[in-house]
Design a protein around this motif. Structure first.
Motif: not given
Length: 124
Positions: A25-33, A55-57, A68-72, A102-106
Protein backbone atom coordinates in the motif's frame (compact mmCIF):
# COMPACT_ATOMS: atom_id res chain seq x y z
CA UNK A 1 3.21 6.00 3.47
CA UNK A 2 4.43 2.77 1.94
CA UNK A 3 3.59 -0.40 3.78
CA UNK A 4 4.00 -4.13 3.13
CA UNK A 5 2.00 -6.63 5.10
CA UNK A 6 2.61 -10.35 4.85
CA UNK A 7 0.11 -13.01 5.83
CA UNK A 8 -0.56 -16.69 5.35
CA UNK A 9 2.10 -18.21 7.53
CA UNK A 10 1.40 -20.96 10.01
CA UNK A 11 2.16 -24.48 11.14
CA UNK A 12 2.00 -27.26 8.58
CA UNK A 13 3.20 -30.84 8.36
CA UNK A 14 5.97 -31.84 6.02
CA UNK A 15 4.61 -32.31 2.53
CA UNK A 16 1.91 -29.73 3.06
CA UNK A 17 1.30 -26.38 1.41
CA UNK A 18 0.91 -22.75 2.37
CA UNK A 19 0.25 -19.60 0.39
CA UNK A 20 1.80 -16.38 1.57
CA UNK A 21 0.46 -12.97 0.59
CA UNK A 22 2.16 -9.59 0.53
CA UNK A 23 -0.11 -6.57 0.30
CA UNK A 24 1.59 -3.35 -0.82
CA UNK A 25 0.00 0.00 0.00
CA UNK A 26 1.06 3.58 -0.55
CA UNK A 27 2.22 3.01 -4.11
CA UNK A 28 2.42 0.45 -6.89
CA UNK A 29 4.11 -2.87 -6.28
CA UNK A 30 7.03 -3.18 -8.69
CA UNK A 31 9.88 -5.64 -8.60
CA UNK A 32 9.64 -7.63 -5.40
CA UNK A 33 10.96 -10.74 -3.70
CA UNK A 34 10.53 -13.12 -0.83
CA UNK A 35 13.28 -13.77 1.69
CA UNK A 36 13.44 -15.98 4.74
CA UNK A 37 15.43 -16.18 7.92
CA UNK A 38 15.71 -19.31 10.02
CA UNK A 39 16.85 -19.22 13.66
CA UNK A 40 20.59 -18.73 13.87
CA UNK A 41 20.96 -18.22 10.13
CA UNK A 42 21.30 -15.25 7.85
CA UNK A 43 18.40 -14.01 5.79
CA UNK A 44 18.35 -15.62 2.37
CA UNK A 45 16.70 -14.98 -0.97
CA UNK A 46 13.82 -17.32 -1.79
CA UNK A 47 12.15 -16.02 -4.95
CA UNK A 48 11.74 -12.81 -6.89
CA UNK A 49 9.68 -11.41 -9.76
CA UNK A 50 10.18 -8.22 -11.69
CA UNK A 51 7.62 -5.47 -12.23
CA UNK A 52 6.41 -6.94 -15.52
CA UNK A 53 6.13 -10.50 -14.29
CA UNK A 54 8.31 -11.62 -17.19
CA UNK A 55 11.40 -12.37 -15.14
CA UNK A 56 11.33 -14.76 -12.18
CA UNK A 57 14.12 -16.21 -10.10
CA UNK A 58 14.17 -18.93 -7.46
CA UNK A 59 16.73 -20.15 -4.98
CA UNK A 60 17.82 -23.69 -5.84
CA UNK A 61 16.48 -24.95 -2.52
CA UNK A 62 12.87 -24.06 -3.46
CA UNK A 63 12.89 -24.44 -7.22
CA UNK A 64 10.09 -26.75 -8.36
CA UNK A 65 8.25 -26.45 -5.04
CA UNK A 66 7.56 -22.73 -4.64
CA UNK A 67 5.85 -20.38 -7.07
CA UNK A 68 6.01 -16.61 -6.89
CA UNK A 69 3.32 -14.51 -8.54
CA UNK A 70 1.70 -11.10 -8.51
CA UNK A 71 -1.71 -9.52 -8.98
CA UNK A 72 -1.13 -5.95 -10.05
CA UNK A 73 -4.81 -5.09 -9.82
CA UNK A 74 -4.70 -5.97 -6.12
CA UNK A 75 -1.19 -4.63 -5.56
CA UNK A 76 -0.42 -7.98 -3.99
CA UNK A 77 2.27 -10.58 -4.30
CA UNK A 78 2.05 -14.27 -3.49
CA UNK A 79 4.29 -17.19 -2.68
CA UNK A 80 2.72 -20.61 -3.14
CA UNK A 81 4.73 -23.15 -1.19
CA UNK A 82 4.19 -26.84 -1.88
CA UNK A 83 5.94 -29.99 -0.67
CA UNK A 84 7.14 -28.13 2.38
CA UNK A 85 10.08 -29.50 4.33
CA UNK A 86 11.16 -28.90 7.94
CA UNK A 87 14.14 -26.95 6.60
CA UNK A 88 11.70 -24.42 5.13
CA UNK A 89 10.87 -23.32 8.67
CA UNK A 90 11.67 -19.62 8.95
CA UNK A 91 10.25 -16.14 9.11
CA UNK A 92 9.33 -15.14 5.57
CA UNK A 93 9.68 -11.52 4.49
CA UNK A 94 8.39 -9.69 1.48
CA UNK A 95 10.59 -6.94 0.02
CA UNK A 96 9.63 -4.46 -2.68
CA UNK A 97 12.11 -2.42 -4.65
CA UNK A 98 12.12 1.28 -3.93
CA UNK A 99 12.14 1.93 -7.67
CA UNK A 100 9.22 0.30 -9.43
CA UNK A 101 10.87 -1.10 -12.56
CA UNK A 102 14.30 -1.98 -11.28
CA UNK A 103 15.89 -5.10 -12.71
CA UNK A 104 15.27 -8.19 -10.62
CA UNK A 105 18.16 -9.15 -8.39
CA UNK A 106 18.70 -11.31 -5.30
CA UNK A 107 19.70 -8.52 -2.97
CA UNK A 108 17.42 -5.84 -1.59
CA UNK A 109 18.73 -2.92 0.36
CA UNK A 110 17.67 -1.53 3.72
CA UNK A 111 16.08 1.46 1.99
CA UNK A 112 13.86 -0.78 -0.11
CA UNK A 113 10.51 -1.64 1.42
CA UNK A 114 10.26 -4.57 3.81
CA UNK A 115 7.38 -6.22 5.61
CA UNK A 116 7.41 -7.41 9.19
CA UNK A 117 7.46 -11.08 8.28
CA UNK A 118 5.24 -14.09 8.76
CA UNK A 119 6.27 -17.28 10.54
CA UNK A 120 6.24 -20.56 8.67
CA UNK A 121 6.81 -23.72 10.70
CA UNK A 122 6.99 -27.13 9.07
CA UNK A 123 6.82 -30.13 11.38
CA UNK A 124 8.33 -33.49 10.52
Amino acid sequence: QVQLVESGGGLVQAGGSLRLSCVFSGGALGTYAWFRQAPGKEREFVAGIDWSGANIDYANSVKGRFTISRDNAKNTGYLQMNSLKPEDTAIYYCAAAKYYNIVLRRTFESDDYWGQGTQVTVSS
